[in-house]
Every structure is written in structure tokens, then in C-alpha cells.
Design an enzyme around this catalytic site. Structure first.
Site, PDB file in Angstrom:
ATOM      1  N   HIS A   1      -9.376   4.086  -1.104  1.00  0.00           N
ATOM      2  CA  HIS A   1      -7.955   3.577  -1.149  1.00  0.00           C
ATOM      3  C   HIS A   1      -7.711   2.634  -2.222  1.00  0.00           C
ATOM      4  O   HIS A   1      -7.553   1.496  -2.105  1.00  0.00           O
ATOM      5  CB  HIS A   1      -7.797   2.804   0.351  1.00  0.00           C
ATOM      6  CG  HIS A   1      -6.366   2.441   0.505  1.00  0.00           C
ATOM      7  ND1 HIS A   1      -5.265   2.581   0.115  1.00  0.00           N
ATOM      8  CD2 HIS A   1      -6.136   1.123   1.396  1.00  0.00           C
ATOM      9  CE1 HIS A   1      -4.177   1.800   0.489  1.00  0.00           C
ATOM     10  NE2 HIS A   1      -4.953   1.084   1.216  1.00  0.00           N
TER      11      HIS A   1
ATOM     12  N   CYS B   1       0.804  -1.390  -0.051  1.00  0.00           N
ATOM     13  CA  CYS B   1      -0.020  -0.074  -0.142  1.00  0.00           C
ATOM     14  C   CYS B   1       0.741   1.260  -0.041  1.00  0.00           C
ATOM     15  O   CYS B   1       0.361   2.154  -0.104  1.00  0.00           O
ATOM     16  CB  CYS B   1      -0.937   0.141   1.168  1.00  0.00           C
ATOM     17  SG  CYS B   1      -2.075  -1.446   1.125  1.00  0.00           S
TER      18      CYS B   1
END
Lengths: 386, 386
Positions: free
Chosen positions: B333, B83
């Protein structure tokens, strides 16, 4: 910009390494490089890898490997540029040290491919092609290279057997490399009798996949003196260029424009010409790529790459030795690791550690790692630092 | 080492962008950034992405995107750090420009996640965890964060509802961001009534995946003057650190050691302390990560992260505004793109372009992108250059 030196190298044998995990393979090469450098840890770890997410269900290789080799808390991430991922990790390590952001960096290329069925790996390799415009049409990488080779033979009048000396040289050199996948010499006859894969590419035109890892430690040149008993090797040039992924969108599929652009920058950075290069670890994933690389990098006239091979000029004793430790063909081609194997092998040559395939008095060596069918090309020139 | 400025930014709305391909998403953000910079092309393209190989059957995003945006032949490769892939691409662009290797670089983060079934994406996200020691035991990322949150609540005596203000702030700020996935405010009551996912994490503690892309153009600071009418934004600090991938191997799973190490380097580089930071785009993938980030970065005492939220100090008018454009929670996200959204949003704040969630007189903004469960943490500080 600081000058950068390679102070340590490491590698594992390319093989079907079923008993070692991804982190063990990368770790073995990285720890080998650390031992060779005399250092215990590094500020940063850059991992070259293409397909761990799909082949090994493991992404996030930076943190994964940094912790495994005792460099927990180091900066770390992964670089991917298809088959040129290895050289991308080296180039990133170079930029990190040159910029002053870090004082030491490990570049490690790793790929573990042989645990998965071959058909699955072929599909994963095809993600380096254009999903919409190539892979989606059913074209594998062998097929793409077969199309290029067929066209090249037609344009320049070469016959299939003229490509044999590339395989013969690679397999002969691999005999002297304990890290190579194959230790079986071949002959012109062995080449012509090899099974066809995708006409005109046969088994002896194509490199083998494998599990492998290779690594190097980079530090500022100014800090290296007195820290090593090895001959000092510095990075004289680093340059990269891309081209379209899909081959049909290039004006000329038989010319490696990105190689030409990449190497021009590299020659200019180093102040060198092709005549100054003592050996060239090129990207012989397929024999046609070896021929095209010799041309785009200024060692042969257009269409005359095979001539150098036929004349023996690519042997360790020739004018421009290639695949001196076996190349992709016989050392093996674990895709994300290959670029780092090339760099490690050039360092071995410059140090004089290449055994029976040593290039005499080698002082300047070049590597060129190719991602896709000539679409991402990264060139490095390493030199003995006086 | 040369100082580096951000001269252009671009982004697309985080959404289920089913009508756009991966290259179109990245291209839209990149071309937006180029237009904003007044430049036509760049020397290098660094792409942050985690899962295109498995989710989109397309690797080799460097060449793929460079060609699409008219930068054919540019250097280009992909960065992956789970991420935190987005911030890894920005950091690589920074090192490339700072080292003098290139004169301009595009950092673009992109992820296209919503074409695949949710279960498949959950499995692909789990490749950011340790395949042998976490994912192989059936632990998803929500489960890992639930374990951390449960332990944290036990150690510090917080109740579930104390985490509500994180979601309320994020959703309120996203109302002013046209690029955010959600434009629906929520309340304390909305939070407490949200469906449970993995106790104690409910839907309002967890960020949403999505398809998105965000981009920035970096050039040497010394060359930027007079080339833009925007307020000049320079990179004051860039630092990264890792930790073990597997949480069970850390001494303390409720403390982000890598964040602390990364930000200490960043504060030192910039000569700043937490009191100098006007806004902080932190990695609120889960509300527990927001709390832990406030602590590890020096804005709250250990165990007191939720207190700042409860006291309104994280609002745009508070002491340390976070998620000012919606954060991971409400902007969304798209994993490999998130780090670049954070950087783009800080540039918007410093330029004064943040509409209803503008932080008044913002001159110094910080971003922190987290890969895995706190295992790869990259911090940047941007400042108005006078």
C-alpha cells in the site's frame, strides 16, 4: 462538451490570518461564493493548495473542506501544481462540469503560510523547484528569479529602475481592493529605496506570502439563465502547459515557453487575439515574471515587457491593464489560493464591481497562473455571455 | 460526454525501492503504460500522490514527471485525496478526456515512503485524519481502525480469528503477482500468531507501506479500435463521495456511508447491480475495511462481511473475488499509488493476464479506493467493450 459559467465568487482578505484555521479560511471564501451564487451546496469540491501537509499538518483537504461548508458526501479532492494550484482547481471544476460528471462544482484555493517560521516556508516553497537539481543546491525561489532577471537585464539592456512601474501600478490598484494585503501606495522612489533581497530583486519586485482563500462556483451555462442577477460570465477558454522544472534545462531561461503554449491554445479555443483581451491578471510573483508574461502572451515584443509598464499601458486605463486588484505583489500571494484570486478578480471586473480600479467596458478578461519558475502555466479566458 | 477506454497499463514492484528516485518510480510505471498503449506521449499527465512534499521534499509532481517521461509541455498536475489519491488521478484523467479538453491522458499514482523513519511516515499518514480533532489527540490510522474493528466485533459478535481468511486470500493471490511486495503465503495459524499492533489489529490485519507506482493511459473509446491488440477495456462508471474526516462525527462508525453513496452512483451509471461484478479490488488497508466494504457495496448484509471470507466467496473462484493480485495487504500500500494499482489489476483480469489468480471469464471489474477512515471513496467499474 457543455459550456460552463461562473455563477458565484468569494474571497477573504489576504493577511496574517492567525485567528482562522485552514478550514475556516477556505470555508469563508466558499460560503461567500455559495451565497453569491444563490446555491446551498454543490456536487463537487476541488481544492487548490500547495503546502497544507507540511505547513498545517493537514492533507486530505477535499473531504476536510466539503464537510465544513455543508457539502458532506460531495465528491472532493485537492489539486497541487505549486503556485498554480488555484487555477488547477478551477480547470478541474471546469472539466468536471463540462464532461457532465457533475452539475455544479466549487473551486477553492487556500493557503495558510504565516503560522510557520519564514525559513521553513522558504524551504517548503522550494519543493516546487527540482529537489535534486535546484533546491538541493541551495537555490530558493527568489534566487532562481534573480538569476533570470539578471540575465534578462543583461540581454535587453534594462536597468533596475525600469521595473518600478510594475510595483507602483500594483500598489495603486490594491488601494481599491478591500481583500488586498497591502493598502500602501508606492512610488518610483519607494521602489528604488526598497531593501535588496537577492540582487537584482528587491522587496518591491517580490510578492508577499500570506494566508488567504478565494472560490468560485461553476455550473453549465445552459442552466444559469434566470438564476442570477449578476452579469453572466462564461469560461471562454482553459488551457495548461508545462516546462522543465529546473531552469537550467531550458534552452532559454528568459522566455516562458509554457505560457506561450498555454495561451496559444486558449486564444484558439476562444477565437481571440491579444488585442481582444480587456484585462490580464498575470502572475507577478516577481516583477521579472510580469515582464516575461507580457511578452509570452503576445502583448509585447521579446525583451520589451518593461516598456509597456513605463508607458503606462498596464494601468486600468491602459492598453492591457494588469494586476488590476493589486496582483500578487500587493493583493498578496498565498500560493495555492492565488490562481483563484485572479479568477475572482476578473469576474469582479466583468461584473463592473472593481471600484476605483475598474477597467471600463471590460468584456473579456484573462488570467494566467504560474507554478514554479515558469514550469506549470494555466490560462483562462472569461467573457461576458450575451 | 465521450466514452473513455484504457489503452495502456504499467506498474513497478512495490518494495523498498531505495535505489530509485520518485521520478524514476513514476517514470518506470508511466513508460511501461505508454509502451503498452503503443503511444509515445500524451496530452495530459495527472499524478496521484499524497506525501511527496513532506516525505521527498518534492511537490509539483505534474511538471516533474511529465518532463521525465518525455511529455514536456503537456498539461500536468497532482491530485491528493489521502489514500484515494490514485483513483482521483484516474477520475481526473477520465473527466479530461470525456469533456473533450484533451485527447489522451496519463494517470499515474506514485508514493515513495520507505526512505523516511517509520515514526515520521506514521505522522505524515496522520495528516489524512483531522489535525484538530483526531491526529492532535495522538490517534494514528492504525488506532482509528482498531477502534472501528473493536466496535464492529462487539456489535456483530465476530471473534478475531474470523478475519483471518482476508489475509490468507490476499497472500495466496500475491504469489501470482510479480509486482506484489510479499510472496509469502500465510495460514489461519500464521494470522493468529502475528504480532499485535493496536488491539485488535495485528500485523496480518494491516497492509504494508512501500514505494511504488502504477499508471494507465486513457483515450476516447471511439478512437481506440484497431490501435491495440489487447482486449478493449472501457470505463463503465466513475463516482466519488466523501464523509466527515473525523470518525466521531459520523452517526455510525461501522458503516461506510461514502462507499454506499459512491457505489450507488457507479451502479446507476453502468446499469449494473452487485451480481454483475465479476471481481472487486477493494481497499483492504485493514481487514476491517475489507469487511465494511463488502457490506457497503452490496455484497454482504450488514455485519456479515467476514462470512463471505469464511465461506471462501472472496477467493478467485468465489462469488465475489477480492484482492485478486494481493490487495493492499500483500501487494502493498504505497498510499498515493494504491488506487492506480487497483485499476491496473482489474485491467489485467479483464485482459486475462492474471496468471494463477485469474478470475475465469471476468468481463466486469470494480475498484474502490478509500481515503482516510472511510472519508473519501472513489469507485470505478471497468468492462470489456464488445
Amino acid at each position: 462538451m457543455r459550456e460552463v459559467a461562473v455563477i458565484g465568487i468569494g474571497q477573504v482578505k489576504v493577511d496574517e490570518n492567525w485567528s482562522k484555521s485552514l478550514r475556516e479560511l477556505a470555508g469563508d471564501a466558499a460560503l461567500d461564493a455559495l451565497r453569491d451564487s444563490g446555491m446551498e451546496k454543490v456536487d463537487a469540491v476541488y481544492v487548490g493548495n500547495m503546502m497544507s501537509g507540511s505547513a498545517n499538518q493537514q492533507q486530505h483537504l477535499g473531504a476536510y473542506i466539503a464537510d465544513w461548508i455543508g457539502s458532506r458526501y460531495s465528491e472532493a479532492f485537492k489539486l497541487e501544481a505549486a503556485c498554480s494550484s488555484g487555477a488547477a482547481s478551477f480547470r478541474t471544476a471546469l472539466m468536471a462540469v463540462a464532461s457532465g460528471e457533475v452539475e455544479s462544482a466549487l473551486a477553492v484555493g487556500v493557503e495558510k503560510m504565516t503560522d510557520s517560521p519564514g525559513s521553513e516556508i522558504t524551504a517548503q516553497l522550494a519543493t516546487a523547484a527540482d529537489a535534486d537539481w535546484e533546491a538541493g543546491q541551495g537555490l530558493s525561489f527568489v534566487a532562481l528569479n534573480a538569476l533570470i532577471m539578471r540575465r534578462y537585464m543583461y540581454e535587453h539592456g534594462w536597468k533596475k529602475e525600469h521595473f518600478a512601474p510594475f510595483a507602483v501600478n500594483a500598489h495603486a490598484n490594491a488601494m481599491h481592493n478591500p481583500y488586498a494585503r497591502f493598502h500602501e501606495p508606492t512610488t518610483i522612489e519607494g521602489y528604488t529605496r526598497a531593501p535588496m533581497i537577492a540582487d537584482p530583486i528587491n522587496l518591491m519586485d517580490a510578492s508577499a506570502i500570506g494566508d488567504g482563500a478565494a472560490a468560485a462556483i461553476l455550473i453549465p451555462l445552459e442552466t444559469v439563465k434566470g438564476r442570477t442577477t449578476h452579469k453572466l460570465v462564461r469560461v471562454a477558454a482553459s488551457a495548461a502547459a508545462t516546462d522543465t522544472i529546473a531552469i537550467d534545462q531550458r534552452k532559454d531561461p528568459t522566455w516562458l515557453t509554457a505560457a506561450e503554449r498555454s495561451v496559444k491554445k486558449a486564444y484558439s479555443q476562444a477565437g481571440l487575439t491579444p488585442a481582444d483581451i480587456d484585462l490580464f491578471e498575470l502572475h507577478d510573483a516577481f516583477s521579472i515574471m510580469a515582464a516575461l508574461s507580457l511578452e509570452a502572451n503576445g502583448f509585447a515584443e521579446r525583451g520589451q515587457g518593461p516598456r509597456l509598464a513605463i508607458d503606462g499601458e498596464i494601468l486600468p486605463t491602459g492598453r492591457i491593464p494588469i494586476a488590476t486588484r493589486g496582483g500578487l505583489k500587493a493583493r498578496g500571494h498565498p500560493v495555492g489560493a492565488t490562481g483563484m484570486y485572479q479568477l475572482v478578480e476578473v469576474v469582479q471586473q466583468l461584473r463592473g464591481d472593481a471600484f476605483g480600479s475598474q477597467v471600463q467596458n471590460a468584456r473579456t478578461g484573462m488570467t494566467q497562473n504560474i507554478g514554479g519558475s515558469g514550469s506549470n502555466i494555466i490560462t483562462h479566458i472569461l467573457q461576458i455571455a450575451d
